[in-house]
Design an enzyme around this catalytic site. Sequence first.
Site, PDB file in Angstrom:
ATOM      1  N   LYS A  55      -5.116  81.319  40.432  1.00 16.58           N
ATOM      2  CA  LYS A  55      -5.010  80.242  39.446  1.00 16.58           C
ATOM      3  C   LYS A  55      -4.146  80.727  38.294  1.00 16.58           C
ATOM      4  O   LYS A  55      -3.956  81.931  38.080  1.00 16.58           O
ATOM      5  CB  LYS A  55      -6.390  79.812  38.926  1.00 16.58           C
ATOM      6  CG  LYS A  55      -7.224  80.915  38.251  1.00 16.58           C
ATOM      7  CD  LYS A  55      -6.987  81.113  36.780  1.00 16.58           C
ATOM      8  CE  LYS A  55      -7.950  82.139  36.172  1.00 16.58           C
ATOM      9  NZ  LYS A  55      -7.532  82.593  34.824  1.00 16.58           N
TER      10      LYS A  55
ATOM     11  N   ASP B 270     -15.220  81.068  35.663  1.00 20.54           N
ATOM     12  CA  ASP B 270     -14.100  80.442  36.374  1.00 20.54           C
ATOM     13  C   ASP B 270     -14.451  79.997  37.790  1.00 20.54           C
ATOM     14  O   ASP B 270     -13.664  79.283  38.418  1.00 20.54           O
ATOM     15  CB  ASP B 270     -12.909  81.414  36.461  1.00 20.54           C
ATOM     16  CG  ASP B 270     -12.234  81.638  35.117  1.00 20.54           C
ATOM     17  OD1 ASP B 270     -12.566  80.914  34.164  1.00 20.54           O
ATOM     18  OD2 ASP B 270     -11.381  82.533  35.030  1.00 20.54           O
TER      19      ASP B 270
END
EC number: 2.7.1.148
Length: 285
Positions: free
Chosen positions: A14, A139
């Site tokens: 990401k 996350d």
Amino acid sequence: MSTPENMAWPAPAKLNLFLHVNGRRSDGYHELQTLFIFLDHCDWLRFHINNSDLVDIKPALADVPPEQNLIYRAAMLLKQYSTQPLGVMVELDKRLPMGGGIGGGSSDAATTLVALNYLWKINLPVDELAELGRQLGADVPVFVRGHAAFAEGVGEKLLPVEVTQKWYLVLVPECHVSTAEIFRHKDLKRDTPKQNWRELQQGNWHNDCEPLVKKNYPEVEKALRWLIEYAPSRMTGTGACVFAEFKHEHEAREVLALIPTWLRGFVARGENLSPLHVVLQQVYA
């Protein structure tokens, strides 16, 4: 396509296209605003299911005891939802750097939750799976949910968004940045005013952790100084990785070809839908 029992499951990287720190709460956690997108650059995991009641990972990650390995912890969390002697041998093809700010460990944990939820036939809904993920790291839920998102609070408030697809050159400095150390540091800038998503779409993005990381990790500062000569560049997460965005793949690859010998890097396409969820849609089709 391989059958789900022998296929490789992606754990994508990401990027945080911005990371604004809005303040610190009384419990020590930080109020943040950030934008997550996925990259088509991934770790790959194979899950060999058995009835040994054991979770085994090969190859073992150097310097990471099993009980601290997020893949192991994710599998053990999921095992609680079955009375069967569920076992698995996880084969990990590790391509994402650890401590790089691109979510390698969190993504591996999310892929483990999503894949074993299917392969072990536990079938938790995505909200429960994301809540399990939150126990492993801030996350992890965005990887479980699998869509680009504007995140607020301590990362628990996720608004799915669509981001214009671009190409990214990501540089990997030879250092490991401790997220906990950066957020504890007295010099971290913590006063960026909150804005709503509509306001933030106008731009003026930055990473509040970047000045502190550049000061404490010369490798990051050096990588950014090199990359910014070719395109606007920022750090992702708490580093160490830095990135520049390009409209076309060939533009990113032309800069990658110039990379100095003291740096590593890769080119990847930004994705709104996680590569993991592309695979999941095929599995459930």
